[in-house]
Design a protein around this motif. Structure first.
Motif, PDB file in Angstrom:
ATOM      1  N   VAL A  51      -1.910   0.253   3.420  1.00 28.27           N
ATOM      2  CA  VAL A  51      -0.859   1.005   2.735  1.00 28.27           C
ATOM      3  C   VAL A  51      -0.227   0.081   1.686  1.00 28.27           C
ATOM      4  O   VAL A  51       0.186  -1.026   1.985  1.00 28.27           O
ATOM      5  CB  VAL A  51       0.208   1.572   3.707  1.00 28.27           C
ATOM      6  N   TRP A  82      -2.095   5.152   0.395  1.00 28.18           N
ATOM      7  CA  TRP A  82      -2.778   4.840   1.642  1.00 28.18           C
ATOM      8  C   TRP A  82      -4.261   4.565   1.439  1.00 28.18           C
ATOM      9  O   TRP A  82      -4.868   5.020   0.477  1.00 28.18           O
ATOM     10  CB  TRP A  82      -2.629   6.004   2.623  1.00 28.18           C
ATOM     11  N   GLY A  97      -5.014   2.602  -1.795  1.00 24.41           N
ATOM     12  CA  GLY A  97      -3.928   1.627  -1.713  1.00 24.41           C
ATOM     13  C   GLY A  97      -4.419   0.205  -1.928  1.00 24.41           C
ATOM     14  O   GLY A  97      -3.769  -0.588  -2.619  1.00 24.41           O
TER      15      GLY A  97
END
Length: 131
Positions: A26, A54, A58
């Motif tokens: 994340v 995410w 990410g």
């Protein structure tokens, strides 16, 4: 129902990459988006939005982008709450980004960063405030 957000602006922070206990990536950052109008003093103000990205997106976001880069993010708004250490309920609204695009070449982004005092080797600490 529709919950869709598209924001274009410059990253205020260097993206921070973390992993959850279940090893899911994340990335978080903030994006500054200038308003289309000037205030009473003739200055443009900006809105600052927290971003959350995410998974592999990410990881890519954190690997490829730096503070000051001009990007467009596409995603959805999400509101969550938590109780802070003082026992107060805190509400957070953030953009959960699903896609992003760098809108300038790395050379252009680096030129912008140099012009605004953001050093190549220290992306987070020596940059002036974008407020």
């Amino acid at each position: 129902m529709l919950n869709k957000v598209i924001i274009t602006g410059r990253l205020v922070d260097a993206p921070e990459l973390r992993y959850t206990p279940s090893n899911k990536a994340v990335a978080t950052a903030r994006i500054a988006c200038p308003r289309d109008f000037k205030n009473q003093n003739g200055e443009r103000e900006s809105d600052f939005f927290p971003l959350v990205i995410w998974g592999k997106q990410g990881e890519n976001f954190a690997d490829w982008l730096k503070k000051g880069f001009l990007v467009t993010v596409e995603g959805r708004l999400q509101t969550r709450s938590y109780e802070n250490q003082q026992g107060t309920r805190v509400y957070v609204t953030e953009v959960v980004a699903e896609n992003f695009s760098l809108l300038e070449s790395r050379a252009e982004a680096d030129r912008y960063r140099e012009q605004h005092g953001m050093t190549q080797n220290n992306y987070g600490n020596n940059a002036p405030s974008q407020n």
